[in-house]
Design an enzyme around this catalytic site. Sequence first.
Site, PDB file in Angstrom:
ATOM      1  N   LYS A  25       5.757 -10.631  -5.250  1.00 42.74           N
ATOM      2  CA  LYS A  25       6.956 -10.681  -6.081  1.00 42.74           C
ATOM      3  C   LYS A  25       7.141 -12.044  -6.759  1.00 42.74           C
ATOM      4  O   LYS A  25       6.509 -12.332  -7.773  1.00 42.74           O
ATOM      5  CB  LYS A  25       8.167 -10.265  -5.240  1.00 42.74           C
ATOM      6  CG  LYS A  25       8.060  -8.800  -4.739  1.00 42.74           C
ATOM      7  CD  LYS A  25       9.239  -8.402  -3.915  1.00 42.74           C
ATOM      8  CE  LYS A  25       9.004  -7.070  -3.242  1.00 42.74           C
ATOM      9  NZ  LYS A  25       9.228  -5.910  -4.110  1.00 42.74           N
ATOM     10  N   ASP A  59       6.012 -10.537   7.012  1.00 38.82           N
ATOM     11  CA  ASP A  59       5.839  -9.995   5.666  1.00 38.82           C
ATOM     12  C   ASP A  59       6.979 -10.551   4.809  1.00 38.82           C
ATOM     13  O   ASP A  59       8.097 -10.031   4.846  1.00 38.82           O
ATOM     14  CB  ASP A  59       5.850  -8.472   5.707  1.00 38.82           C
ATOM     15  CG  ASP A  59       5.726  -7.882   4.307  1.00 38.82           C
ATOM     16  OD1 ASP A  59       5.680  -6.644   4.186  1.00 38.82           O
ATOM     17  OD2 ASP A  59       5.695  -8.664   3.330  1.00 38.82           O
ATOM     18  N   TYR A 118       9.156  -1.801   5.472  1.00 40.38           N
ATOM     19  CA  TYR A 118       8.160  -1.314   4.507  1.00 40.38           C
ATOM     20  C   TYR A 118       7.221  -2.459   4.202  1.00 40.38           C
ATOM     21  O   TYR A 118       7.665  -3.576   3.915  1.00 40.38           O
ATOM     22  CB  TYR A 118       8.857  -0.846   3.235  1.00 40.38           C
ATOM     23  CG  TYR A 118       7.930  -0.360   2.140  1.00 40.38           C
ATOM     24  CD1 TYR A 118       7.750  -1.110   0.976  1.00 40.38           C
ATOM     25  CD2 TYR A 118       7.247   0.840   2.254  1.00 40.38           C
ATOM     26  CE1 TYR A 118       6.901  -0.672  -0.028  1.00 40.38           C
ATOM     27  CE2 TYR A 118       6.398   1.286   1.249  1.00 40.38           C
ATOM     28  CZ  TYR A 118       6.237   0.525   0.108  1.00 40.38           C
ATOM     29  OH  TYR A 118       5.386   0.964  -0.894  1.00 40.38           O
TER      30      TYR A 118
HETATM   31  P1  KE4 Z   1       3.921  -4.054  -3.613  1.00 34.72           P
HETATM   32  O1  KE4 Z   1       2.622  -3.389  -3.246  1.00 34.72           O
HETATM   33  O2  KE4 Z   1       4.943  -3.039  -4.097  1.00 34.72           O
HETATM   34  O3  KE4 Z   1       3.750  -5.222  -4.596  1.00 34.72           O
HETATM   35  O4  KE4 Z   1       4.522  -4.712  -2.314  1.00 34.72           O
HETATM   36  C1  KE4 Z   1       4.731  -3.915  -1.182  1.00 34.72           C
HETATM   37  C2  KE4 Z   1       5.775  -4.566  -0.291  1.00 34.72           C
HETATM   38  C3  KE4 Z   1       5.354  -5.215   0.845  1.00 34.72           C
HETATM   39  N1  KE4 Z   1       6.240  -5.825   1.667  1.00 34.72           N
HETATM   40  C4  KE4 Z   1       7.567  -5.805   1.399  1.00 34.72           C
HETATM   41  C5  KE4 Z   1       8.517  -6.482   2.339  1.00 34.72           C
HETATM   42  C6  KE4 Z   1       8.052  -5.156   0.245  1.00 34.72           C
HETATM   43  O5  KE4 Z   1       9.384  -5.143  -0.007  1.00 34.72           O
HETATM   44  C7  KE4 Z   1       7.146  -4.520  -0.625  1.00 34.72           C
HETATM   45  C8  KE4 Z   1       7.585  -3.765  -1.866  1.00 34.72           C
HETATM   46  N2  KE4 Z   1       8.988  -3.679  -2.071  1.00 34.72           N
HETATM   47  C9  KE4 Z   1       9.443  -2.501  -2.779  1.00 34.72           C
HETATM   48  C10 KE4 Z   1      10.965  -2.607  -2.866  1.00 34.72           C
HETATM   49  N3  KE4 Z   1      11.585  -2.124  -1.705  1.00 34.72           N
HETATM   50  C11 KE4 Z   1       8.819  -2.360  -4.129  1.00 34.72           C
HETATM   51  C12 KE4 Z   1       9.499  -1.351  -5.031  1.00 34.72           C
HETATM   52  C13 KE4 Z   1       8.605  -0.170  -5.294  1.00 34.72           C
HETATM   53  O6  KE4 Z   1       7.982   0.334  -4.330  1.00 34.72           O
HETATM   54  O7  KE4 Z   1       8.595   0.279  -6.469  1.00 34.72           O
END
Ligand code: KE4
Length: 431
Positions: free
Chosen positions: A268, A240, A145
């Site tokens: 994060k 990523d 993801y």
């Molecule tokens: P954000 O747009 O949510 O800040 O980041 C996206 C993203 C990009 N790359 C990786 C490896 C990530 O894990 C994420 C976001 N992680 C999720 C948890 N699996 C965020 C939780 C959510 O979607 O509420």
Amino acid sequence: MKIAPISEELFQRAQHSIPGGVNSPVRAFRAVGGNPRFMVSAKGAYMFDEDGNRYIELINSWGPMILGHAADIVQEAVQKAIPDSLSFGAPTRKEIEIAELIVDLVPSIEKVRMVNSGTEATMSAIRVARGYTGRNKMIKFEGCYHGHGDSFLIAAGSGAITLGVPDSPGVTQGVAADTLTAPFNDLEAVKTLVEANKNQIAAIILEPVAGNMGLVLPAPGFLQGLRDLCTKEGIVLIFDEVMTGFRLAPGGAQQLYGVTPDMTTLGKIIGGGMPVGAYGGKKEIMDFVAPAGPVYQAGTLSGNPIAMSAGMAMLQYLQSHREVYTNLEQTTSSMVTGMRENMQQLGLNYTINHVGSMFSIFFTEQPVTDFESAKTSDTAQFGRYFNSMLQRGIYLAPSQYESLFVSTAITDDLVQEYLQANREALEEAAR
Ligand code: KE4
């Protein structure tokens, strides 16, 4: 039994004004059943919900709270910054300082651009890789993801899996045609895709340690194999590290595994809990980014002074307290050892993957090395386990397809409390 009538009432109310009652799908508990808890505060290892229930928590806001919630050094930095206004929309010294710190901590990053989320970071990184190479296609891995950018919602992980629609409506065929997917850890499949799309692939993007199908580690040689392939084919290798950056080591997974990408995306932890993302890499690539170069990317609140203050405090602490990483590794290993002992005593043999301060229990007896093997997990049993743990005051990610995060606030006593709950919940869920 922990009950949460106020949360239930708030969840009903929320659904009238917010899609699904939440601002991010995974929070809705759709994958595990029951209603989400509405939180009011958190400190250290604990979160507190509207009904006064206290939880030992292992999500840490999906990664940022590596020092536990409301870490004093981050809170103080934010409180100090607030009187000077929340945003200027003009360059500030703090942006230079955090950029220099990231460049120092992650050697593969020579220049870095701050944005407001991991999604913005990955969307931007792909656009830059396409602008830099003049090529259109990209390769991602099933179950990984990278945020909700259109190009990535193909065989996506995290919340997209729990909705049972990994390929989201609204993503056009045109966009999907430029996204190729391969199974994680399958280097031959990648080589086949590259051969079949010669000189058309701008980038290969992956989570070097996958956290969005549950935790899946890179097979020996996989990362280096991708590195060698990208070098040979002129493809931009993007790690990523939104989740793994500053989590697995000061220099992230690329430091831990000794493989250097061309670009890295971050998020994060670099915001310390504030909305921050970043993308960076080689100078020759990053100088394609406007206004230095022709690839456009912008953001009203990018480099926001409050967010930079929080992120700076977090990163400076991690830079000067490297023992955090060995301590987190020890705590996590003791939890994993204890869980395996619990399972042995119960005659259970579920798979646990772990690295550094990240781990996942898969409710399957198969090794989990990619999305297909992750999906052999019994998600209904996971749901029962999740709710049993919730009732015992342990707050886990509400999906089989997520990683858990240990913070420095998890003490030995809390490990024992966690393991006691784990044993009871495993037994209950297995019935
Ligand atoms: P954000 O747009 O949510 O800040 O980041 C996206 C993203 C990009 N790359 C990786 C490896 C990530 O894990 C994420 C976001 N992680 C999720 C948890 N699996 C965020 C939780 C959510 O979607 O509420």
